[in-house]
Design a protein around this motif. Structure first.
Motif: not given
Length: 227
Positions: A53, A56, A59, A88
């Motif tokens: 999390e 994310v 990024k 990712l």
């Protein structure tokens, strides 16, 4: 699995902004270790869900993810975490003591690593003494060769203090990894989190390390001393 998180770092991944996740537990007991809480698997537990999390959300601000410890390769869950991290789009670096060559090879073969930092604790003949445990030197040597023969970036590094390693020991290490392109000497720094306690180990002087540099720097394409 995770026992610590440094949200941003400008030094752990060369020339990149990284975030560092620390695993708990280690199969070595190096007395000068500055991460005693991690070695003893203490600290707040952080889930893989928390880590993903965070990645994310960050990024656009972070280039790379560093996985350190403790010893990260002791945890099977690291494999799944790295897969998700690569999905990712992050660069991935792992710090290791080299005791799990098969796991490192698997990560390399599957293109899951971009950088490896392996700690060389001592010349092979002194590994048990410096690490405080019985070490399979065959595994250490195997990991060294896997890393050198890989196509990813890497560094070997040794933390030095006078009570455990002398100049001749460091020269011996250099000869044992002489095929490597990069070797870094890290001078010991004392502190309250040292595994065996504060005021028990001594750093090398600047002049001593400069003398060492003159003796071994020509063995490597890239040699550095970190004070």
């Amino acid at each position: 699995m995770f026992r610590g998180h440094q949200k941003s770092s400008f030094i752990d991944y060369p020339k990149k902004i990284s975030t560092v996740f620390f695993t708990g537990g280690c199969n070595f007991r190096c007395p000068y270790c500055h991460n005693s809480s991690l070695v003893n698997n203490r600290g707040d537990k952080l889930s893989m869900e928390y880590a993903i999390e965070y990645l994310v959300k960050r990024k656009k601000m972070i280039d790379a993810v560093c996985i350190s410890g403790g010893e990260a390769t002791l945890h099977e869950g690291i494999y799944d975490f790295i897969i998700e991290t690569k999905k990712l789009g992050y660069l991935v670096k792992i710090d290791t003591n080299g005791t799990n060559p098969n796991f490192i090879k698997k990560l390399i073969d599957e293109n899951l690593l971009d950088y490896i930092a392996m700690d060389i604790k001592a010349p092979f003949k002194k590994y048990n003494e410096v690490t405080g445990t019985t070490v399979d030197i065959g595994n250490i040597n195997k990991t060294i060769n896997i890393i050198i023969e890989s196509n990813i970036d890497y560094e070997f590094r040794t933390t030095v203090c006078k009570e455990l390693l002398d100049i001749h020991d460091i020269i011996d290490i250099s000869k044992e990894i002489k095929e490597a392109k990069r070797y870094i000497i890290q001078n010991f720094k004392d502190g309250d989190t040292i595994l065996d306690g504060k005021n028990k180990f001594t750093s090398f002087t600047k002049d001593e390390l400069e003398d060492l540099k003159q003796k071994i720097s020509n063995l490597f394409l890239d040699f550095k001393i970190r004070n």
